[in-house]
Design a protein around this motif. Structure first.
Motif, PDB file in Angstrom:
ATOM      1  N   UNK A 283      -8.403  -3.486  -0.679  1.00 25.69           N
ATOM      2  CA  UNK A 283      -9.618  -4.289  -0.515  1.00 25.69           C
ATOM      3  C   UNK A 283     -10.760  -3.343  -0.198  1.00 25.69           C
ATOM      4  N   UNK A 284     -11.973  -3.835  -0.305  1.00 22.42           N
ATOM      5  CA  UNK A 284     -13.111  -3.015   0.090  1.00 22.42           C
ATOM      6  C   UNK A 284     -13.034  -2.786   1.591  1.00 22.42           C
ATOM      7  N   UNK A 285     -13.573  -1.682   2.066  1.00 22.78           N
ATOM      8  CA  UNK A 285     -13.322  -1.199   3.423  1.00 22.78           C
ATOM      9  C   UNK A 285     -13.688  -2.192   4.525  1.00 22.78           C
TER      10      UNK A 285
ATOM     11  N   UNK B 237      -5.431   0.172   2.127  1.00 21.72           N
ATOM     12  CA  UNK B 237      -5.607   1.455   1.438  1.00 21.72           C
ATOM     13  C   UNK B 237      -6.735   2.244   2.089  1.00 21.72           C
ATOM     14  N   UNK B 238      -7.851   1.583   2.379  1.00 23.44           N
ATOM     15  CA  UNK B 238      -8.959   2.248   3.078  1.00 23.44           C
ATOM     16  C   UNK B 238      -9.383   1.411   4.281  1.00 23.44           C
ATOM     17  N   UNK B 239      -9.739   2.111   5.361  1.00 28.11           N
ATOM     18  CA  UNK B 239     -10.149   1.443   6.601  1.00 28.11           C
ATOM     19  C   UNK B 239     -11.659   1.405   6.795  1.00 28.11           C
ATOM     20  N   UNK B 240     -12.342   2.429   6.290  1.00 30.70           N
ATOM     21  CA  UNK B 240     -13.772   2.557   6.564  1.00 30.70           C
ATOM     22  C   UNK B 240     -14.517   3.030   5.318  1.00 30.70           C
ATOM     23  N   UNK B 241     -15.830   3.059   5.436  1.00 35.83           N
ATOM     24  CA  UNK B 241     -16.660   3.610   4.363  1.00 35.83           C
ATOM     25  C   UNK B 241     -16.555   5.132   4.393  1.00 35.83           C
TER      26      UNK B 241
ATOM     27  N   UNK C 240     -12.025   6.463  -1.141  1.00 31.07           N
ATOM     28  CA  UNK C 240     -12.994   5.378  -1.351  1.00 31.07           C
ATOM     29  C   UNK C 240     -13.451   5.364  -2.808  1.00 31.07           C
ATOM     30  N   UNK C 241     -13.615   6.538  -3.376  1.00 34.69           N
ATOM     31  CA  UNK C 241     -14.012   6.627  -4.784  1.00 34.69           C
ATOM     32  C   UNK C 241     -12.949   6.014  -5.684  1.00 34.69           C
ATOM     33  N   UNK C 242     -11.681   6.268  -5.388  1.00 37.35           N
ATOM     34  CA  UNK C 242     -10.599   5.694  -6.193  1.00 37.35           C
ATOM     35  C   UNK C 242     -10.579   4.169  -6.089  1.00 37.35           C
ATOM     36  N   UNK C 243     -10.739   3.653  -4.872  1.00 34.33           N
ATOM     37  CA  UNK C 243     -10.764   2.198  -4.691  1.00 34.33           C
ATOM     38  C   UNK C 243     -11.958   1.601  -5.434  1.00 34.33           C
TER      39      UNK C 243
END
Length: 263
Positions: free
Chosen positions: A105-107, A122-126, A161-164
């Motif tokens: 999901x987006x961060x 997958x990601x926690x933050x910006x 973040x770029x991959x997401x």
């Protein structure tokens, strides 16, 4: 008349009068030296005191900023718990997915997924690259937030973040699925509001914004509806609209939050 002192000086080279003068001169020198040392000590104490005061002021400022940053972050959490549609989706994750499931999901949904849904993300933050898309970072009323974020915000890696972001701006379901599988994602979570985050996502993907969004130059205020300006149909736009997508099964949809499963 020859004085006794002159005779002694003539015989021995020693003069009591000169010795008194030399002794007096030496005393003056010592007095001046002691005075200089006292001045140096005074200056040193003054400098040391000023340094201590400066350190205390800076420490106090940092403590205040740290508390302000913590309060700011807690306000973000209040947003999650007050969003009934969001809480419903996060709770669905907790009740209907595997305990070791990972959600892409987006961060800014990470806290809800982890703290309410109890699932991995997958990601926690910006990332640092998209820091200017963080509302708190760019708040013009609190310019010191930039210092707070630089000191304490746990920025996610730019690469991840770029991959997401590439997952979401992809117009190919197969390539998007490969990105999700790269990070072991089992589910994808989006909301209908994610259309408004499209600009930030495209920036994070390091793509040309004009290839994805057509925004007229004469718009001076914010855009309430991004839909008419979208130039590409991507995974993000499709999922935000609740569309069926090959390779993904829509498992949850409450009209705002949508959760897809990789199949």
């Amino acid at each position: 008349m020859v004085h006794f002192g002159e005779i002694i000086e003539d015989w021995t080279g020693w003069c009591p009068k000169k010795q008194r003068v030399q002794k007096a001169s030496g005393t003056d020198f010592l007095r001046r030296e002691m005075s200089m040392k006292m001045q140096l000590r005074t200056r040193s104490r003054t400098t040391g005191t000023a340094a201590i005061i400066l350190v205390l002021v800076l420490a106090s400022a940092l403590v205040g900023m740290r508390l302000d940053f913590a309060d700011h972050r807690s306000q973000d959490w209040l947003f999650f718990v007050n969003d009934s549609k969001g809480v419903e989706g996060y709770q669905w994750l907790a009740d209907n997915t595997e305990s070791d499931a990972t959600v892409l999901a987006w961060w800014d949904y990470a806290d809800g997924i982890e703290k309410i849904g109890h699932r991995g993300v997958v990601i926690n933050e910006a990332s640092w690259r998209i820091k200017n898309t963080i509302a708190g970072y760019t708040d013009p009323r609190k310019p010191w937030h930039k210092i707070e974020y630089a000191l304490w915000y746990p920025f996610e890696s730019d690469e991840k973040v770029k991959d997401v972001a590439h997952f979401f701006v992809s117009d190919n379901a197969t390539s998007a699925k490969e990105i999700a599988q790269k990070y072991g994602a089992d589910y994808v979570l989006v909301t209908s509001d994610d259309i408004h985050k499209y600009y930030a996502v495209v920036i994070a993907a390091e793509e040309n914004v004009s290839d994805y969004i057509a925004i007229p130059n004469n718009i001076s205020s914010g855009i309430s509806d991004m839909g008419p300006y979208l130039k590409k149909q991507t995974i993000l736009t499709s999922m935000a609209n609740g569309d069926d997508i090959e390779g993904f099964s829509k498992e949850f949809d409450n009209g705002r939050m949508r959760i897809y499963k990789l199949v």
